[in-house]
Design an enzyme around this catalytic site. Structure first.
Site: not given
Ligand code: NAP
Length: 283
Positions: A67, A71, A107, A133-135, A248
């Site tokens: 995590t 990654k 994922d 982002g990553g997800a 989710g």
């Molecule tokens: P990340 O790589 O940090 O990406 C975050 C994303 O959210 C980016 O696209 C960012 O946009 C956007 N963002 C953040 N604040 C925002 C706002 N106020 N308005 C609009 N967009 C916003 O994080 P990640 O690893 O992708 O994780 C994202 C979520 O997925 C987390 O909540 C995590 O817990 C969840 N997740 C769930 C699973 C599951 O199995 N259910 C698996 C993996 C992750 P910018 O690029 O513009 O900053």
């Protein structure tokens, strides 16, 4: 028969990692199958990743999850990665195969599987994806590989959003476009709307993505990657507007179930794993 007191080891490396619930789910699965496996939730700082992987090899760990912030950085330490992980450019799961550590990204596959299980298959669908982002990247690429017709990526950061649209167009048969996210965004009509941002994640449980919710209608499927809480405002709003809402938790359990099989070679006890997580986050 000679007794074996040695447990097989798997786990997760990350920082921050204290709030990562994966161990609850995987250990419930191991118990349900009577397997002597242990899932270790380990704090690994960025500069210590190489040492942690050397340690994993030394202890014959069966594999591990990655995590934040590992990654992408993990890739040079591995013996090989899957085609999907290469396209996504990130690995969330490592498993041992013939003494080699192989990288996979489960994922997005977990998302596609969870949608199918809940009556919302991806094939032929027009998708609007909030977040790159990553997800978001994993979901976008796997939906495209699973036969989505068109994906619109909505992201505040233009570079990340455009990059994901380009990756999908260059590597899959699916059409993709980037839509800038400035202020309250009007989403194009679609079959499936996905929140892949972290907006709504605890402790910010009152927040929802800044979109025009008049664009959400019955006949649409709306899903969220946020699983804590299980029903963030985004999904509650979509449900109130008549859309089919998918939480989710399913994605989390489906990717965890895939990892379980990669590590143990056995079919995952889905219900036991789902119930364990639901006990942690379910509403
Ligand atoms: P990340 O790589 O940090 O990406 C975050 C994303 O959210 C980016 O696209 C960012 O946009 C956007 N963002 C953040 N604040 C925002 C706002 N106020 N308005 C609009 N967009 C916003 O994080 P990640 O690893 O992708 O994780 C994202 C979520 O997925 C987390 O909540 C995590 O817990 C969840 N997740 C769930 C699973 C599951 O199995 N259910 C698996 C993996 C992750 P910018 O690029 O513009 O900053």
């Amino acid at each position: 028969m000679e007794k074996n007191y040695r447990a097989e080891l798997v786990g997760v490396f990350g920082d921050p990692v204290d709030g990562n619930p994966t161990g609850v789910m995987e250990e419930a699965g191991f118990r349900a199958k009577g397997l002597n496996y242990r899932y270790i939730t380990a704090k690994v700082l960025p500069e210590a990743l190489g040492a942690a992987i050397a340690g994993a090899r030394a202890m014959h760990m069966k594999g591990f999850n990655l995590t934040m912030p590992h990654k992408v950085r993990v890739i040079p330490f591995l013996d090989g990665i899957s085609e999907a992980a290469r396209i996504i450019g990130a690995v969330n799961t490592v498993y041992e195969e013939n003494g080699r550590y192989m990288g996979e990204n489960t994922d997005g596959k977990g998302f596609v599987e969870a949608m199918k299980m809940q009556g919302a298959p991806i094939e032929g669908k027009r998708i609007v994806l909030l977040g790159a982002g990553g997800a978001g990247k994993a979901i976008g690429v796997e939906c495209a590989l699973a036969g989505a017709r068109h994906i619109t990526i909505v992201n505040r950061n233009r570079e990340r959003g455009e990059e994901l649209a380009r990756i999908i167009a260059d590597n899959t048969p699916c059409a993709a476009a980037y839509l800038p996210w400035e202020g309250t965004v009007r989403i194009p009509d679609c079959d499936i709307l996905v929140n892949a941002t972290c907006v709504g994640l605890a402790p910010d449980v009152d927040q929802k993505p800044d979109i025009d919710y008049d664009g959400v209608h019955p006949g649409m499927v709306v899903s969220d990657v946020v699983f804590n809480p299980e029903w963030p405002p985004f999904l509650r709003e979509a449900r109130a507007r008549g859309a089919k809402a998918i939480t989710g938790l399913g994605m989390l359990v489906c990717q965890g179930a895939r990892n379980f099989t990669l590590w143990t070679g056995e079919e995952a006890p889905f219900a036991a794993m789902f119930d364990a997580l639901k006990g942690e986050f379910g509403a």
